[in-house]
Design an enzyme around this catalytic site. Structure first.
Site, PDB file in Angstrom:
ATOM      1  N   ASP A 433       0.821  -1.205   0.000  1.00  0.00           N
ATOM      2  CA  ASP A 433       0.000   0.000   0.000  1.00  0.00           C
ATOM      3  C   ASP A 433       0.860   1.262   0.000  1.00  0.00           C
ATOM      4  O   ASP A 433       0.457   2.304  -0.521  1.00  0.00           O
ATOM      5  CB  ASP A 433      -0.904   0.024   1.238  1.00  0.00           C
ATOM      6  CG  ASP A 433      -1.985  -1.039   1.182  1.00  0.00           C
ATOM      7  OD1 ASP A 433      -1.864  -1.956   0.362  1.00  0.00           O
ATOM      8  OD2 ASP A 433      -2.942  -0.963   1.971  1.00  0.00           O
ATOM      9  N   GLU A 516      -4.651  -4.054  -6.978  1.00  0.00           N
ATOM     10  CA  GLU A 516      -5.652  -4.735  -6.168  1.00  0.00           C
ATOM     11  C   GLU A 516      -6.952  -3.937  -6.215  1.00  0.00           C
ATOM     12  O   GLU A 516      -6.994  -2.776  -5.849  1.00  0.00           O
ATOM     13  CB  GLU A 516      -5.177  -4.948  -4.731  1.00  0.00           C
ATOM     14  CG  GLU A 516      -4.604  -3.731  -4.035  1.00  0.00           C
ATOM     15  CD  GLU A 516      -4.087  -4.062  -2.648  1.00  0.00           C
ATOM     16  OE1 GLU A 516      -3.035  -4.710  -2.556  1.00  0.00           O
ATOM     17  OE2 GLU A 516      -4.742  -3.683  -1.659  1.00  0.00           O
TER      18      GLU A 516
END
Length: 870
Positions: A433, A516
């Protein structure tokens, strides 16, 4: 308990600990006693080779229904895992040679004892991923020996271990244990260290130079003249080579070979060519006596990537651009290893038309990569988010110590050696992330390059814009960008968005490379729901969807189905029962997953460079309501068949934004002209418009905008569009049916947040719930060949009033009514209009299967037999 046998006269021989004896350290003796062969381990548990503590307890029969309801939380005593646990294994060696113990991974740290002697303390065995080898020759001898590991507890927020973020609950033992192999090796004084194979290709692909590198380590107190011989073989090729090198006392030397190969057999990703694999075998000898042996499997291929217009990362294999179509991987929640399940799940990935799997942490064992090599599935591994691994990037967690930096460095070095020869691996993501800070990014890149890494190194799974937007910082990721370059990736959404979302150009839409993303919760079919949830949980699922569900991984933004249920009710109508909730969920899951993959496939062009998408997620670590293209029980449902439909090789699709019909050629070759039919039907299934269009030749990867769907005025609010692409001898015909609305889904883009983009208006598909039940004619048979069976099911809609059969789902069940899984269907969840029929074929392993046929607008499922035919 079986003893691990190692023969002294087998240089380079090794044996993996197959079984462990395990028990808590509470009231247990110390390592000076436990790690002795004569110690009687009475009352200890027996556990598999790779086993966390909780997995050992499960293997011993404790907590028999731990996956159901809240049993994992309520029945397992977490205090038992707040102390260290012992793992012990006796092993046998013969005289002569050297004995080494290699520990491939412990969670989260351990002591190693051998024959009552402390060989390594917790500062030497720490972190999930570092591979550590210890020469135990001085503390072992001929005959029976014993090793023991004292494993200490940890937590993913404070230790570089393995976490589960919002995928599922953290197991009560936090996965503490010996989660990877422990291997006993026997060598002479000279041993080989992790051979490396690299290949380079000519632009025309008619020539390859295969370079072999190996480090030779001499443990003797004097210099040795070492002969290294090798053979490369496979795909009809074999070549031998040799070299002699002088290695100083307690020193290392590197040997290098280059093997030229004309017209090499190459490794290609699935759909682009074959998966030729080669084998390297190296032997090191001193004075004519073999001292060690090493081998490696590899494929001849080159992988590159670049950032293209629009900011997406485009991967190329052997010079050919490849659109990444993948899913995020989850291992078993207790890190249990099941080779057959692994093969079944990778087979599902191929059945879904996917070519890539992303590993966000939870990096797999060697067998995973070997199977991916064999099957042509590309793998994109990397470190995980939202725990200690990213605690420097604004996500919280404990500060890093110098030891943490050292563990991370060793982790990268170990994983680089594990991955670098596997043809399936196409890069490494040093951040998820968030990109790592400068010191860490530099360390990762240095270790990758030191390991001979030639594949792309990616700073994170998100763009700097993604990171800055989410964190409120303007420079997040900039340090890793200096080390590894721009990521060329983005992330989100993770919760419900309508199909039209993917056809926009903003935020998470189908442009660039999304590492994602998905439209959120994926609801299993009823048999799976009843296995995993209690009666109360099932009631809450449809009556109180905003309530937390333990199987949606609380506490997290995804621990309830509120957003999904709001869209389901607004688009499909009020939920009236559990069956109603599940049947509507299957249609919603089908359409949202199909649209995501179709949008990306339709935009693999220079004008709209959608270079890759990783569906979040492919699978799930335990029975779950979140994401997943197939459920934990391997029962495929709406999401699975939506993805499978979208990813069929030659595919006609509907662009939700423009109303155009696009034909995509996903084959690695040009296909010839064909006829496309576009049929518009009202809610009763009546044809209100039908047009034919000639499609010219399509190049590989080409997306052709063939026509715009003309919707006649006055059509029912909910209507159907049926697309038919004619087949040819080498390309099967394709059919695709959409249920659409004259009322649009409207996204409130200004209110976008990281989870999803809200809606200000919803499409009206409520008419579907008023369609009468169809009349279906069903015929089935099963052909048996050895342990495998193939069942063919022909379904015909014989409704006299022309009633559509919506979302017809075929499943195979046992005599007891249990779904048969794994199972590979050619198609499923189909919509049939009057007098239409389809034959659905399933490959499976139960010759006595019964066939169940259900449909969205059928009151109950029908069961028929499938007579066996050998």
């Amino acid at each position: 308990m079986p003893v691990v046998p190692i023969r002294a006269l087998d240089p380079g021989g090794s044996a993996t600990v197959a079984r462990w004896q395990v028990r808590s350290s509470v009231a247990a003796p110390g390592g000076d006693v436990v790690a002795r062969a004569e110690f009687r381990a009475e009352g200890w548990l027996e556990a598999p080779a790779r086993s966390t503590v909780l997995a050992a307890l499960l293997a011993a029969g404790r907590y028999p229904d731990v996956l159901r309801s809240t049993n994992l939380r309520d029945q397992v005593d977490a205090t038992a895992f707040q102390v260290p646990w012992w793992y012990r294994a006796p092993f046998h060696v013969g005289p002569g040679g050297r004995t080494l113990v290699r520990v491939d991974g412990v969670l989260h740290k351990a002591q190693l004892w051998v024959n009552g002697q402390l060989v390594a303390d917790v500062d030497q065995l720490a972190g999930a991923y570092p591979v550590s080898t210890f020469d135990v020759t001085e503390v072992t001898g001929p005959g029976l020996n014993c090793m023991a590991l004292l494993v200490y507890p940890g937590h993913p927020m404070t230790d570089l271990s393995i976490g589960w973020v919002d995928w599922n609950p953290l197991p009560p033992d936090a996965n503490m244990g010996v989660w990877r192999d422990v291997v006993v090796r026997r060598t002479g004084d000279v041993r080989l260290l992790d051979p490396l194979v690299r290949s380079s290709l000519s632009p025309s692909l008619d020539h390859a130079d295969v370079a072999v590198f190996a480090d030779v380590e001499n443990s003797a107190p004097d210099a040795r003249a070492v002969a290294v011989t090798g053979v490369i073989s496979g795909a009809g090729f074999e070549r031998a080579f040799a070299q002699t090198v002088m290695v100083g006392p307690s020193d290392r030397a590197r040997v290098e070979f280059t093997v030229p190969i004309d017209n090499p057999a190459l490794w290609w990703p699935v759909g682009h060519g074959g998966q030729a694999l080669h084998r390297l075998r190296l032997v090191v000898s001193v004075d004519g006596v073999v001292s060690d042996v090493a081998s490696a499997s590899f494929g001849i291929r080159e992988v590159t990537s670049r950032i293209v217009a629009g900011g997406g990362r485009l991967f190329s294999v052997n010079g050919r651009p490849v659109q990444v179509l993948g899913g995020g991987w989850a291992p078993d929640i207790f890190l249990r290893h099941d080779p057959q399940r692994l093969r079944d799940e990778l087979t599902y990935a191929l059945e879904l038309g996917l070519n890539t799997i992303r590993l966000e942490g939870k990096l797999e064992n060697d067998e995973f990569f070997e199977m991916a090599d064999e099957l042509g599935v590309m793998v994109l591994p990397g470190w995980e988010c939202c725990d200690k691994w990213e605690s420097h990037a604004g996500t919280g967690g404990a500060a890093w110590s110098e030891q943490d930096f050292e563990i991370a460095r060793r982790s990268m070095a170990s994983e680089a050696r594990l991955l670098r020869n596997h043809a399936c691996v196409i890069g490494f993501m040093i951040g998820s992330d968030f990109a790592p800070p400068e010191q860490l990014a530099d360390s990762y890149v240095e270790e990758l390059r030191a390991a001979g890494w030639t594949l792309p190194i990616i700073s994170s799974g998100s763009s700097e814009w993604n990171n800055a937007w989410a964190s409120g910082q303007s420079d997040v990721g900039s340090t890793a960008t200096r080390a590894a370059g721009p990521s060329g990736m983005k992330m989100w959404p993770y919760d419900w968005v309508p199909p039209v979302y993917w056809y926009d150009t903003r935020v998470g839409a189908a442009v660039g490379f999304d590492s994602e993303c998905s439209a959120g919760h994926s609801v299993p079919r009823l048999p799976s729901l009843r296995k995993m949830l209690s009666a109360d949980e099932l009631d809450r699922l449809w009556q109180h969807p905003k309530a937390r569900q333990y199987h949606a991984a609380p506490p997290s933004p995804f621990d309830n189905l509120g957003i999904f249920a709001a869209a389901l009710t607004s688009r499909y109508g009020e939920i009236t029962s559990l069956r109603d909730f599940v049947r509507k969920s299957q249609l919603a899951n089908y359409e949202m997953v199909r649209a995501q993959f179709e949008a990306y496939r339709s935009r693999f062009t220079a004008e709209q460079p959608a270079t890759g998408v990783i569906y979040w997620m492919l699978n799930t670590a335990w029975p779950s309501l979140n994401w997943q293209l197939y459920d934990y029980y391997l029962d495929p449902a709406g999401a699975y068949f939506g993805a499978k439909k979208a990813n069929e090789p030659v595919h006609p699709l509907y662009d939700y934004a423009t109303g155009e019909v696009i034909v995509v050629n996903g084959l690695a070759r040009r296909i010839g002209p064909r006829l496309l039919e576009v049929i518009v039907r009202d809610l009763a299934g009546t044809v209100v418009s039908q047009r034919s269009h000639e499609i010219g030749e399509l190049e590989p990867g080409n997306a052709f905008r063939a026509a715009k769907v003309e919707v006649p005025a006055g059509i029912s609010t909910t209507y159907f569009v049926e697309l038919r692409s004619a087949g040819s001898p080498d390309v099967p015909a394709a059919r695709n049916v959409y249920w659409l609305s004259t009322v649009d889904d409207v996204l409130d883009w200004e209110k976008t947040f990281w989870q999803h983009t809200p809606q200000s208006a919803y499409a009206d598909l409520t008419g579907l719930q008023d369609v009468p039940a169809p009349t279906l004619e069903i015929a089935a048979r099963t052909d048996v060949a050895g342990a495998r069976a193939t069942t063919s099911v022909t379904v015909r809609n014989t409704s006299s009033a022309g009633t559509p059969a919506i979302g017809v789902h075929a499943s195979l069940v046992t005599a007891a009514g249990e779904p048969i899984a794994p199972i590979c269907w050619t198609d499923n969840d189909v919509t049939l209009f009057a007098e239409q029929e389809v034959t659905l074929t399933a490959r499976h392993g139960d010759a006595d299967a019964l066939v169940e046929i259900d449909a969205f607008n059928a009151p109950t499922a029908l069961t028929v037999t499938a007579p066996r035919r050998r």
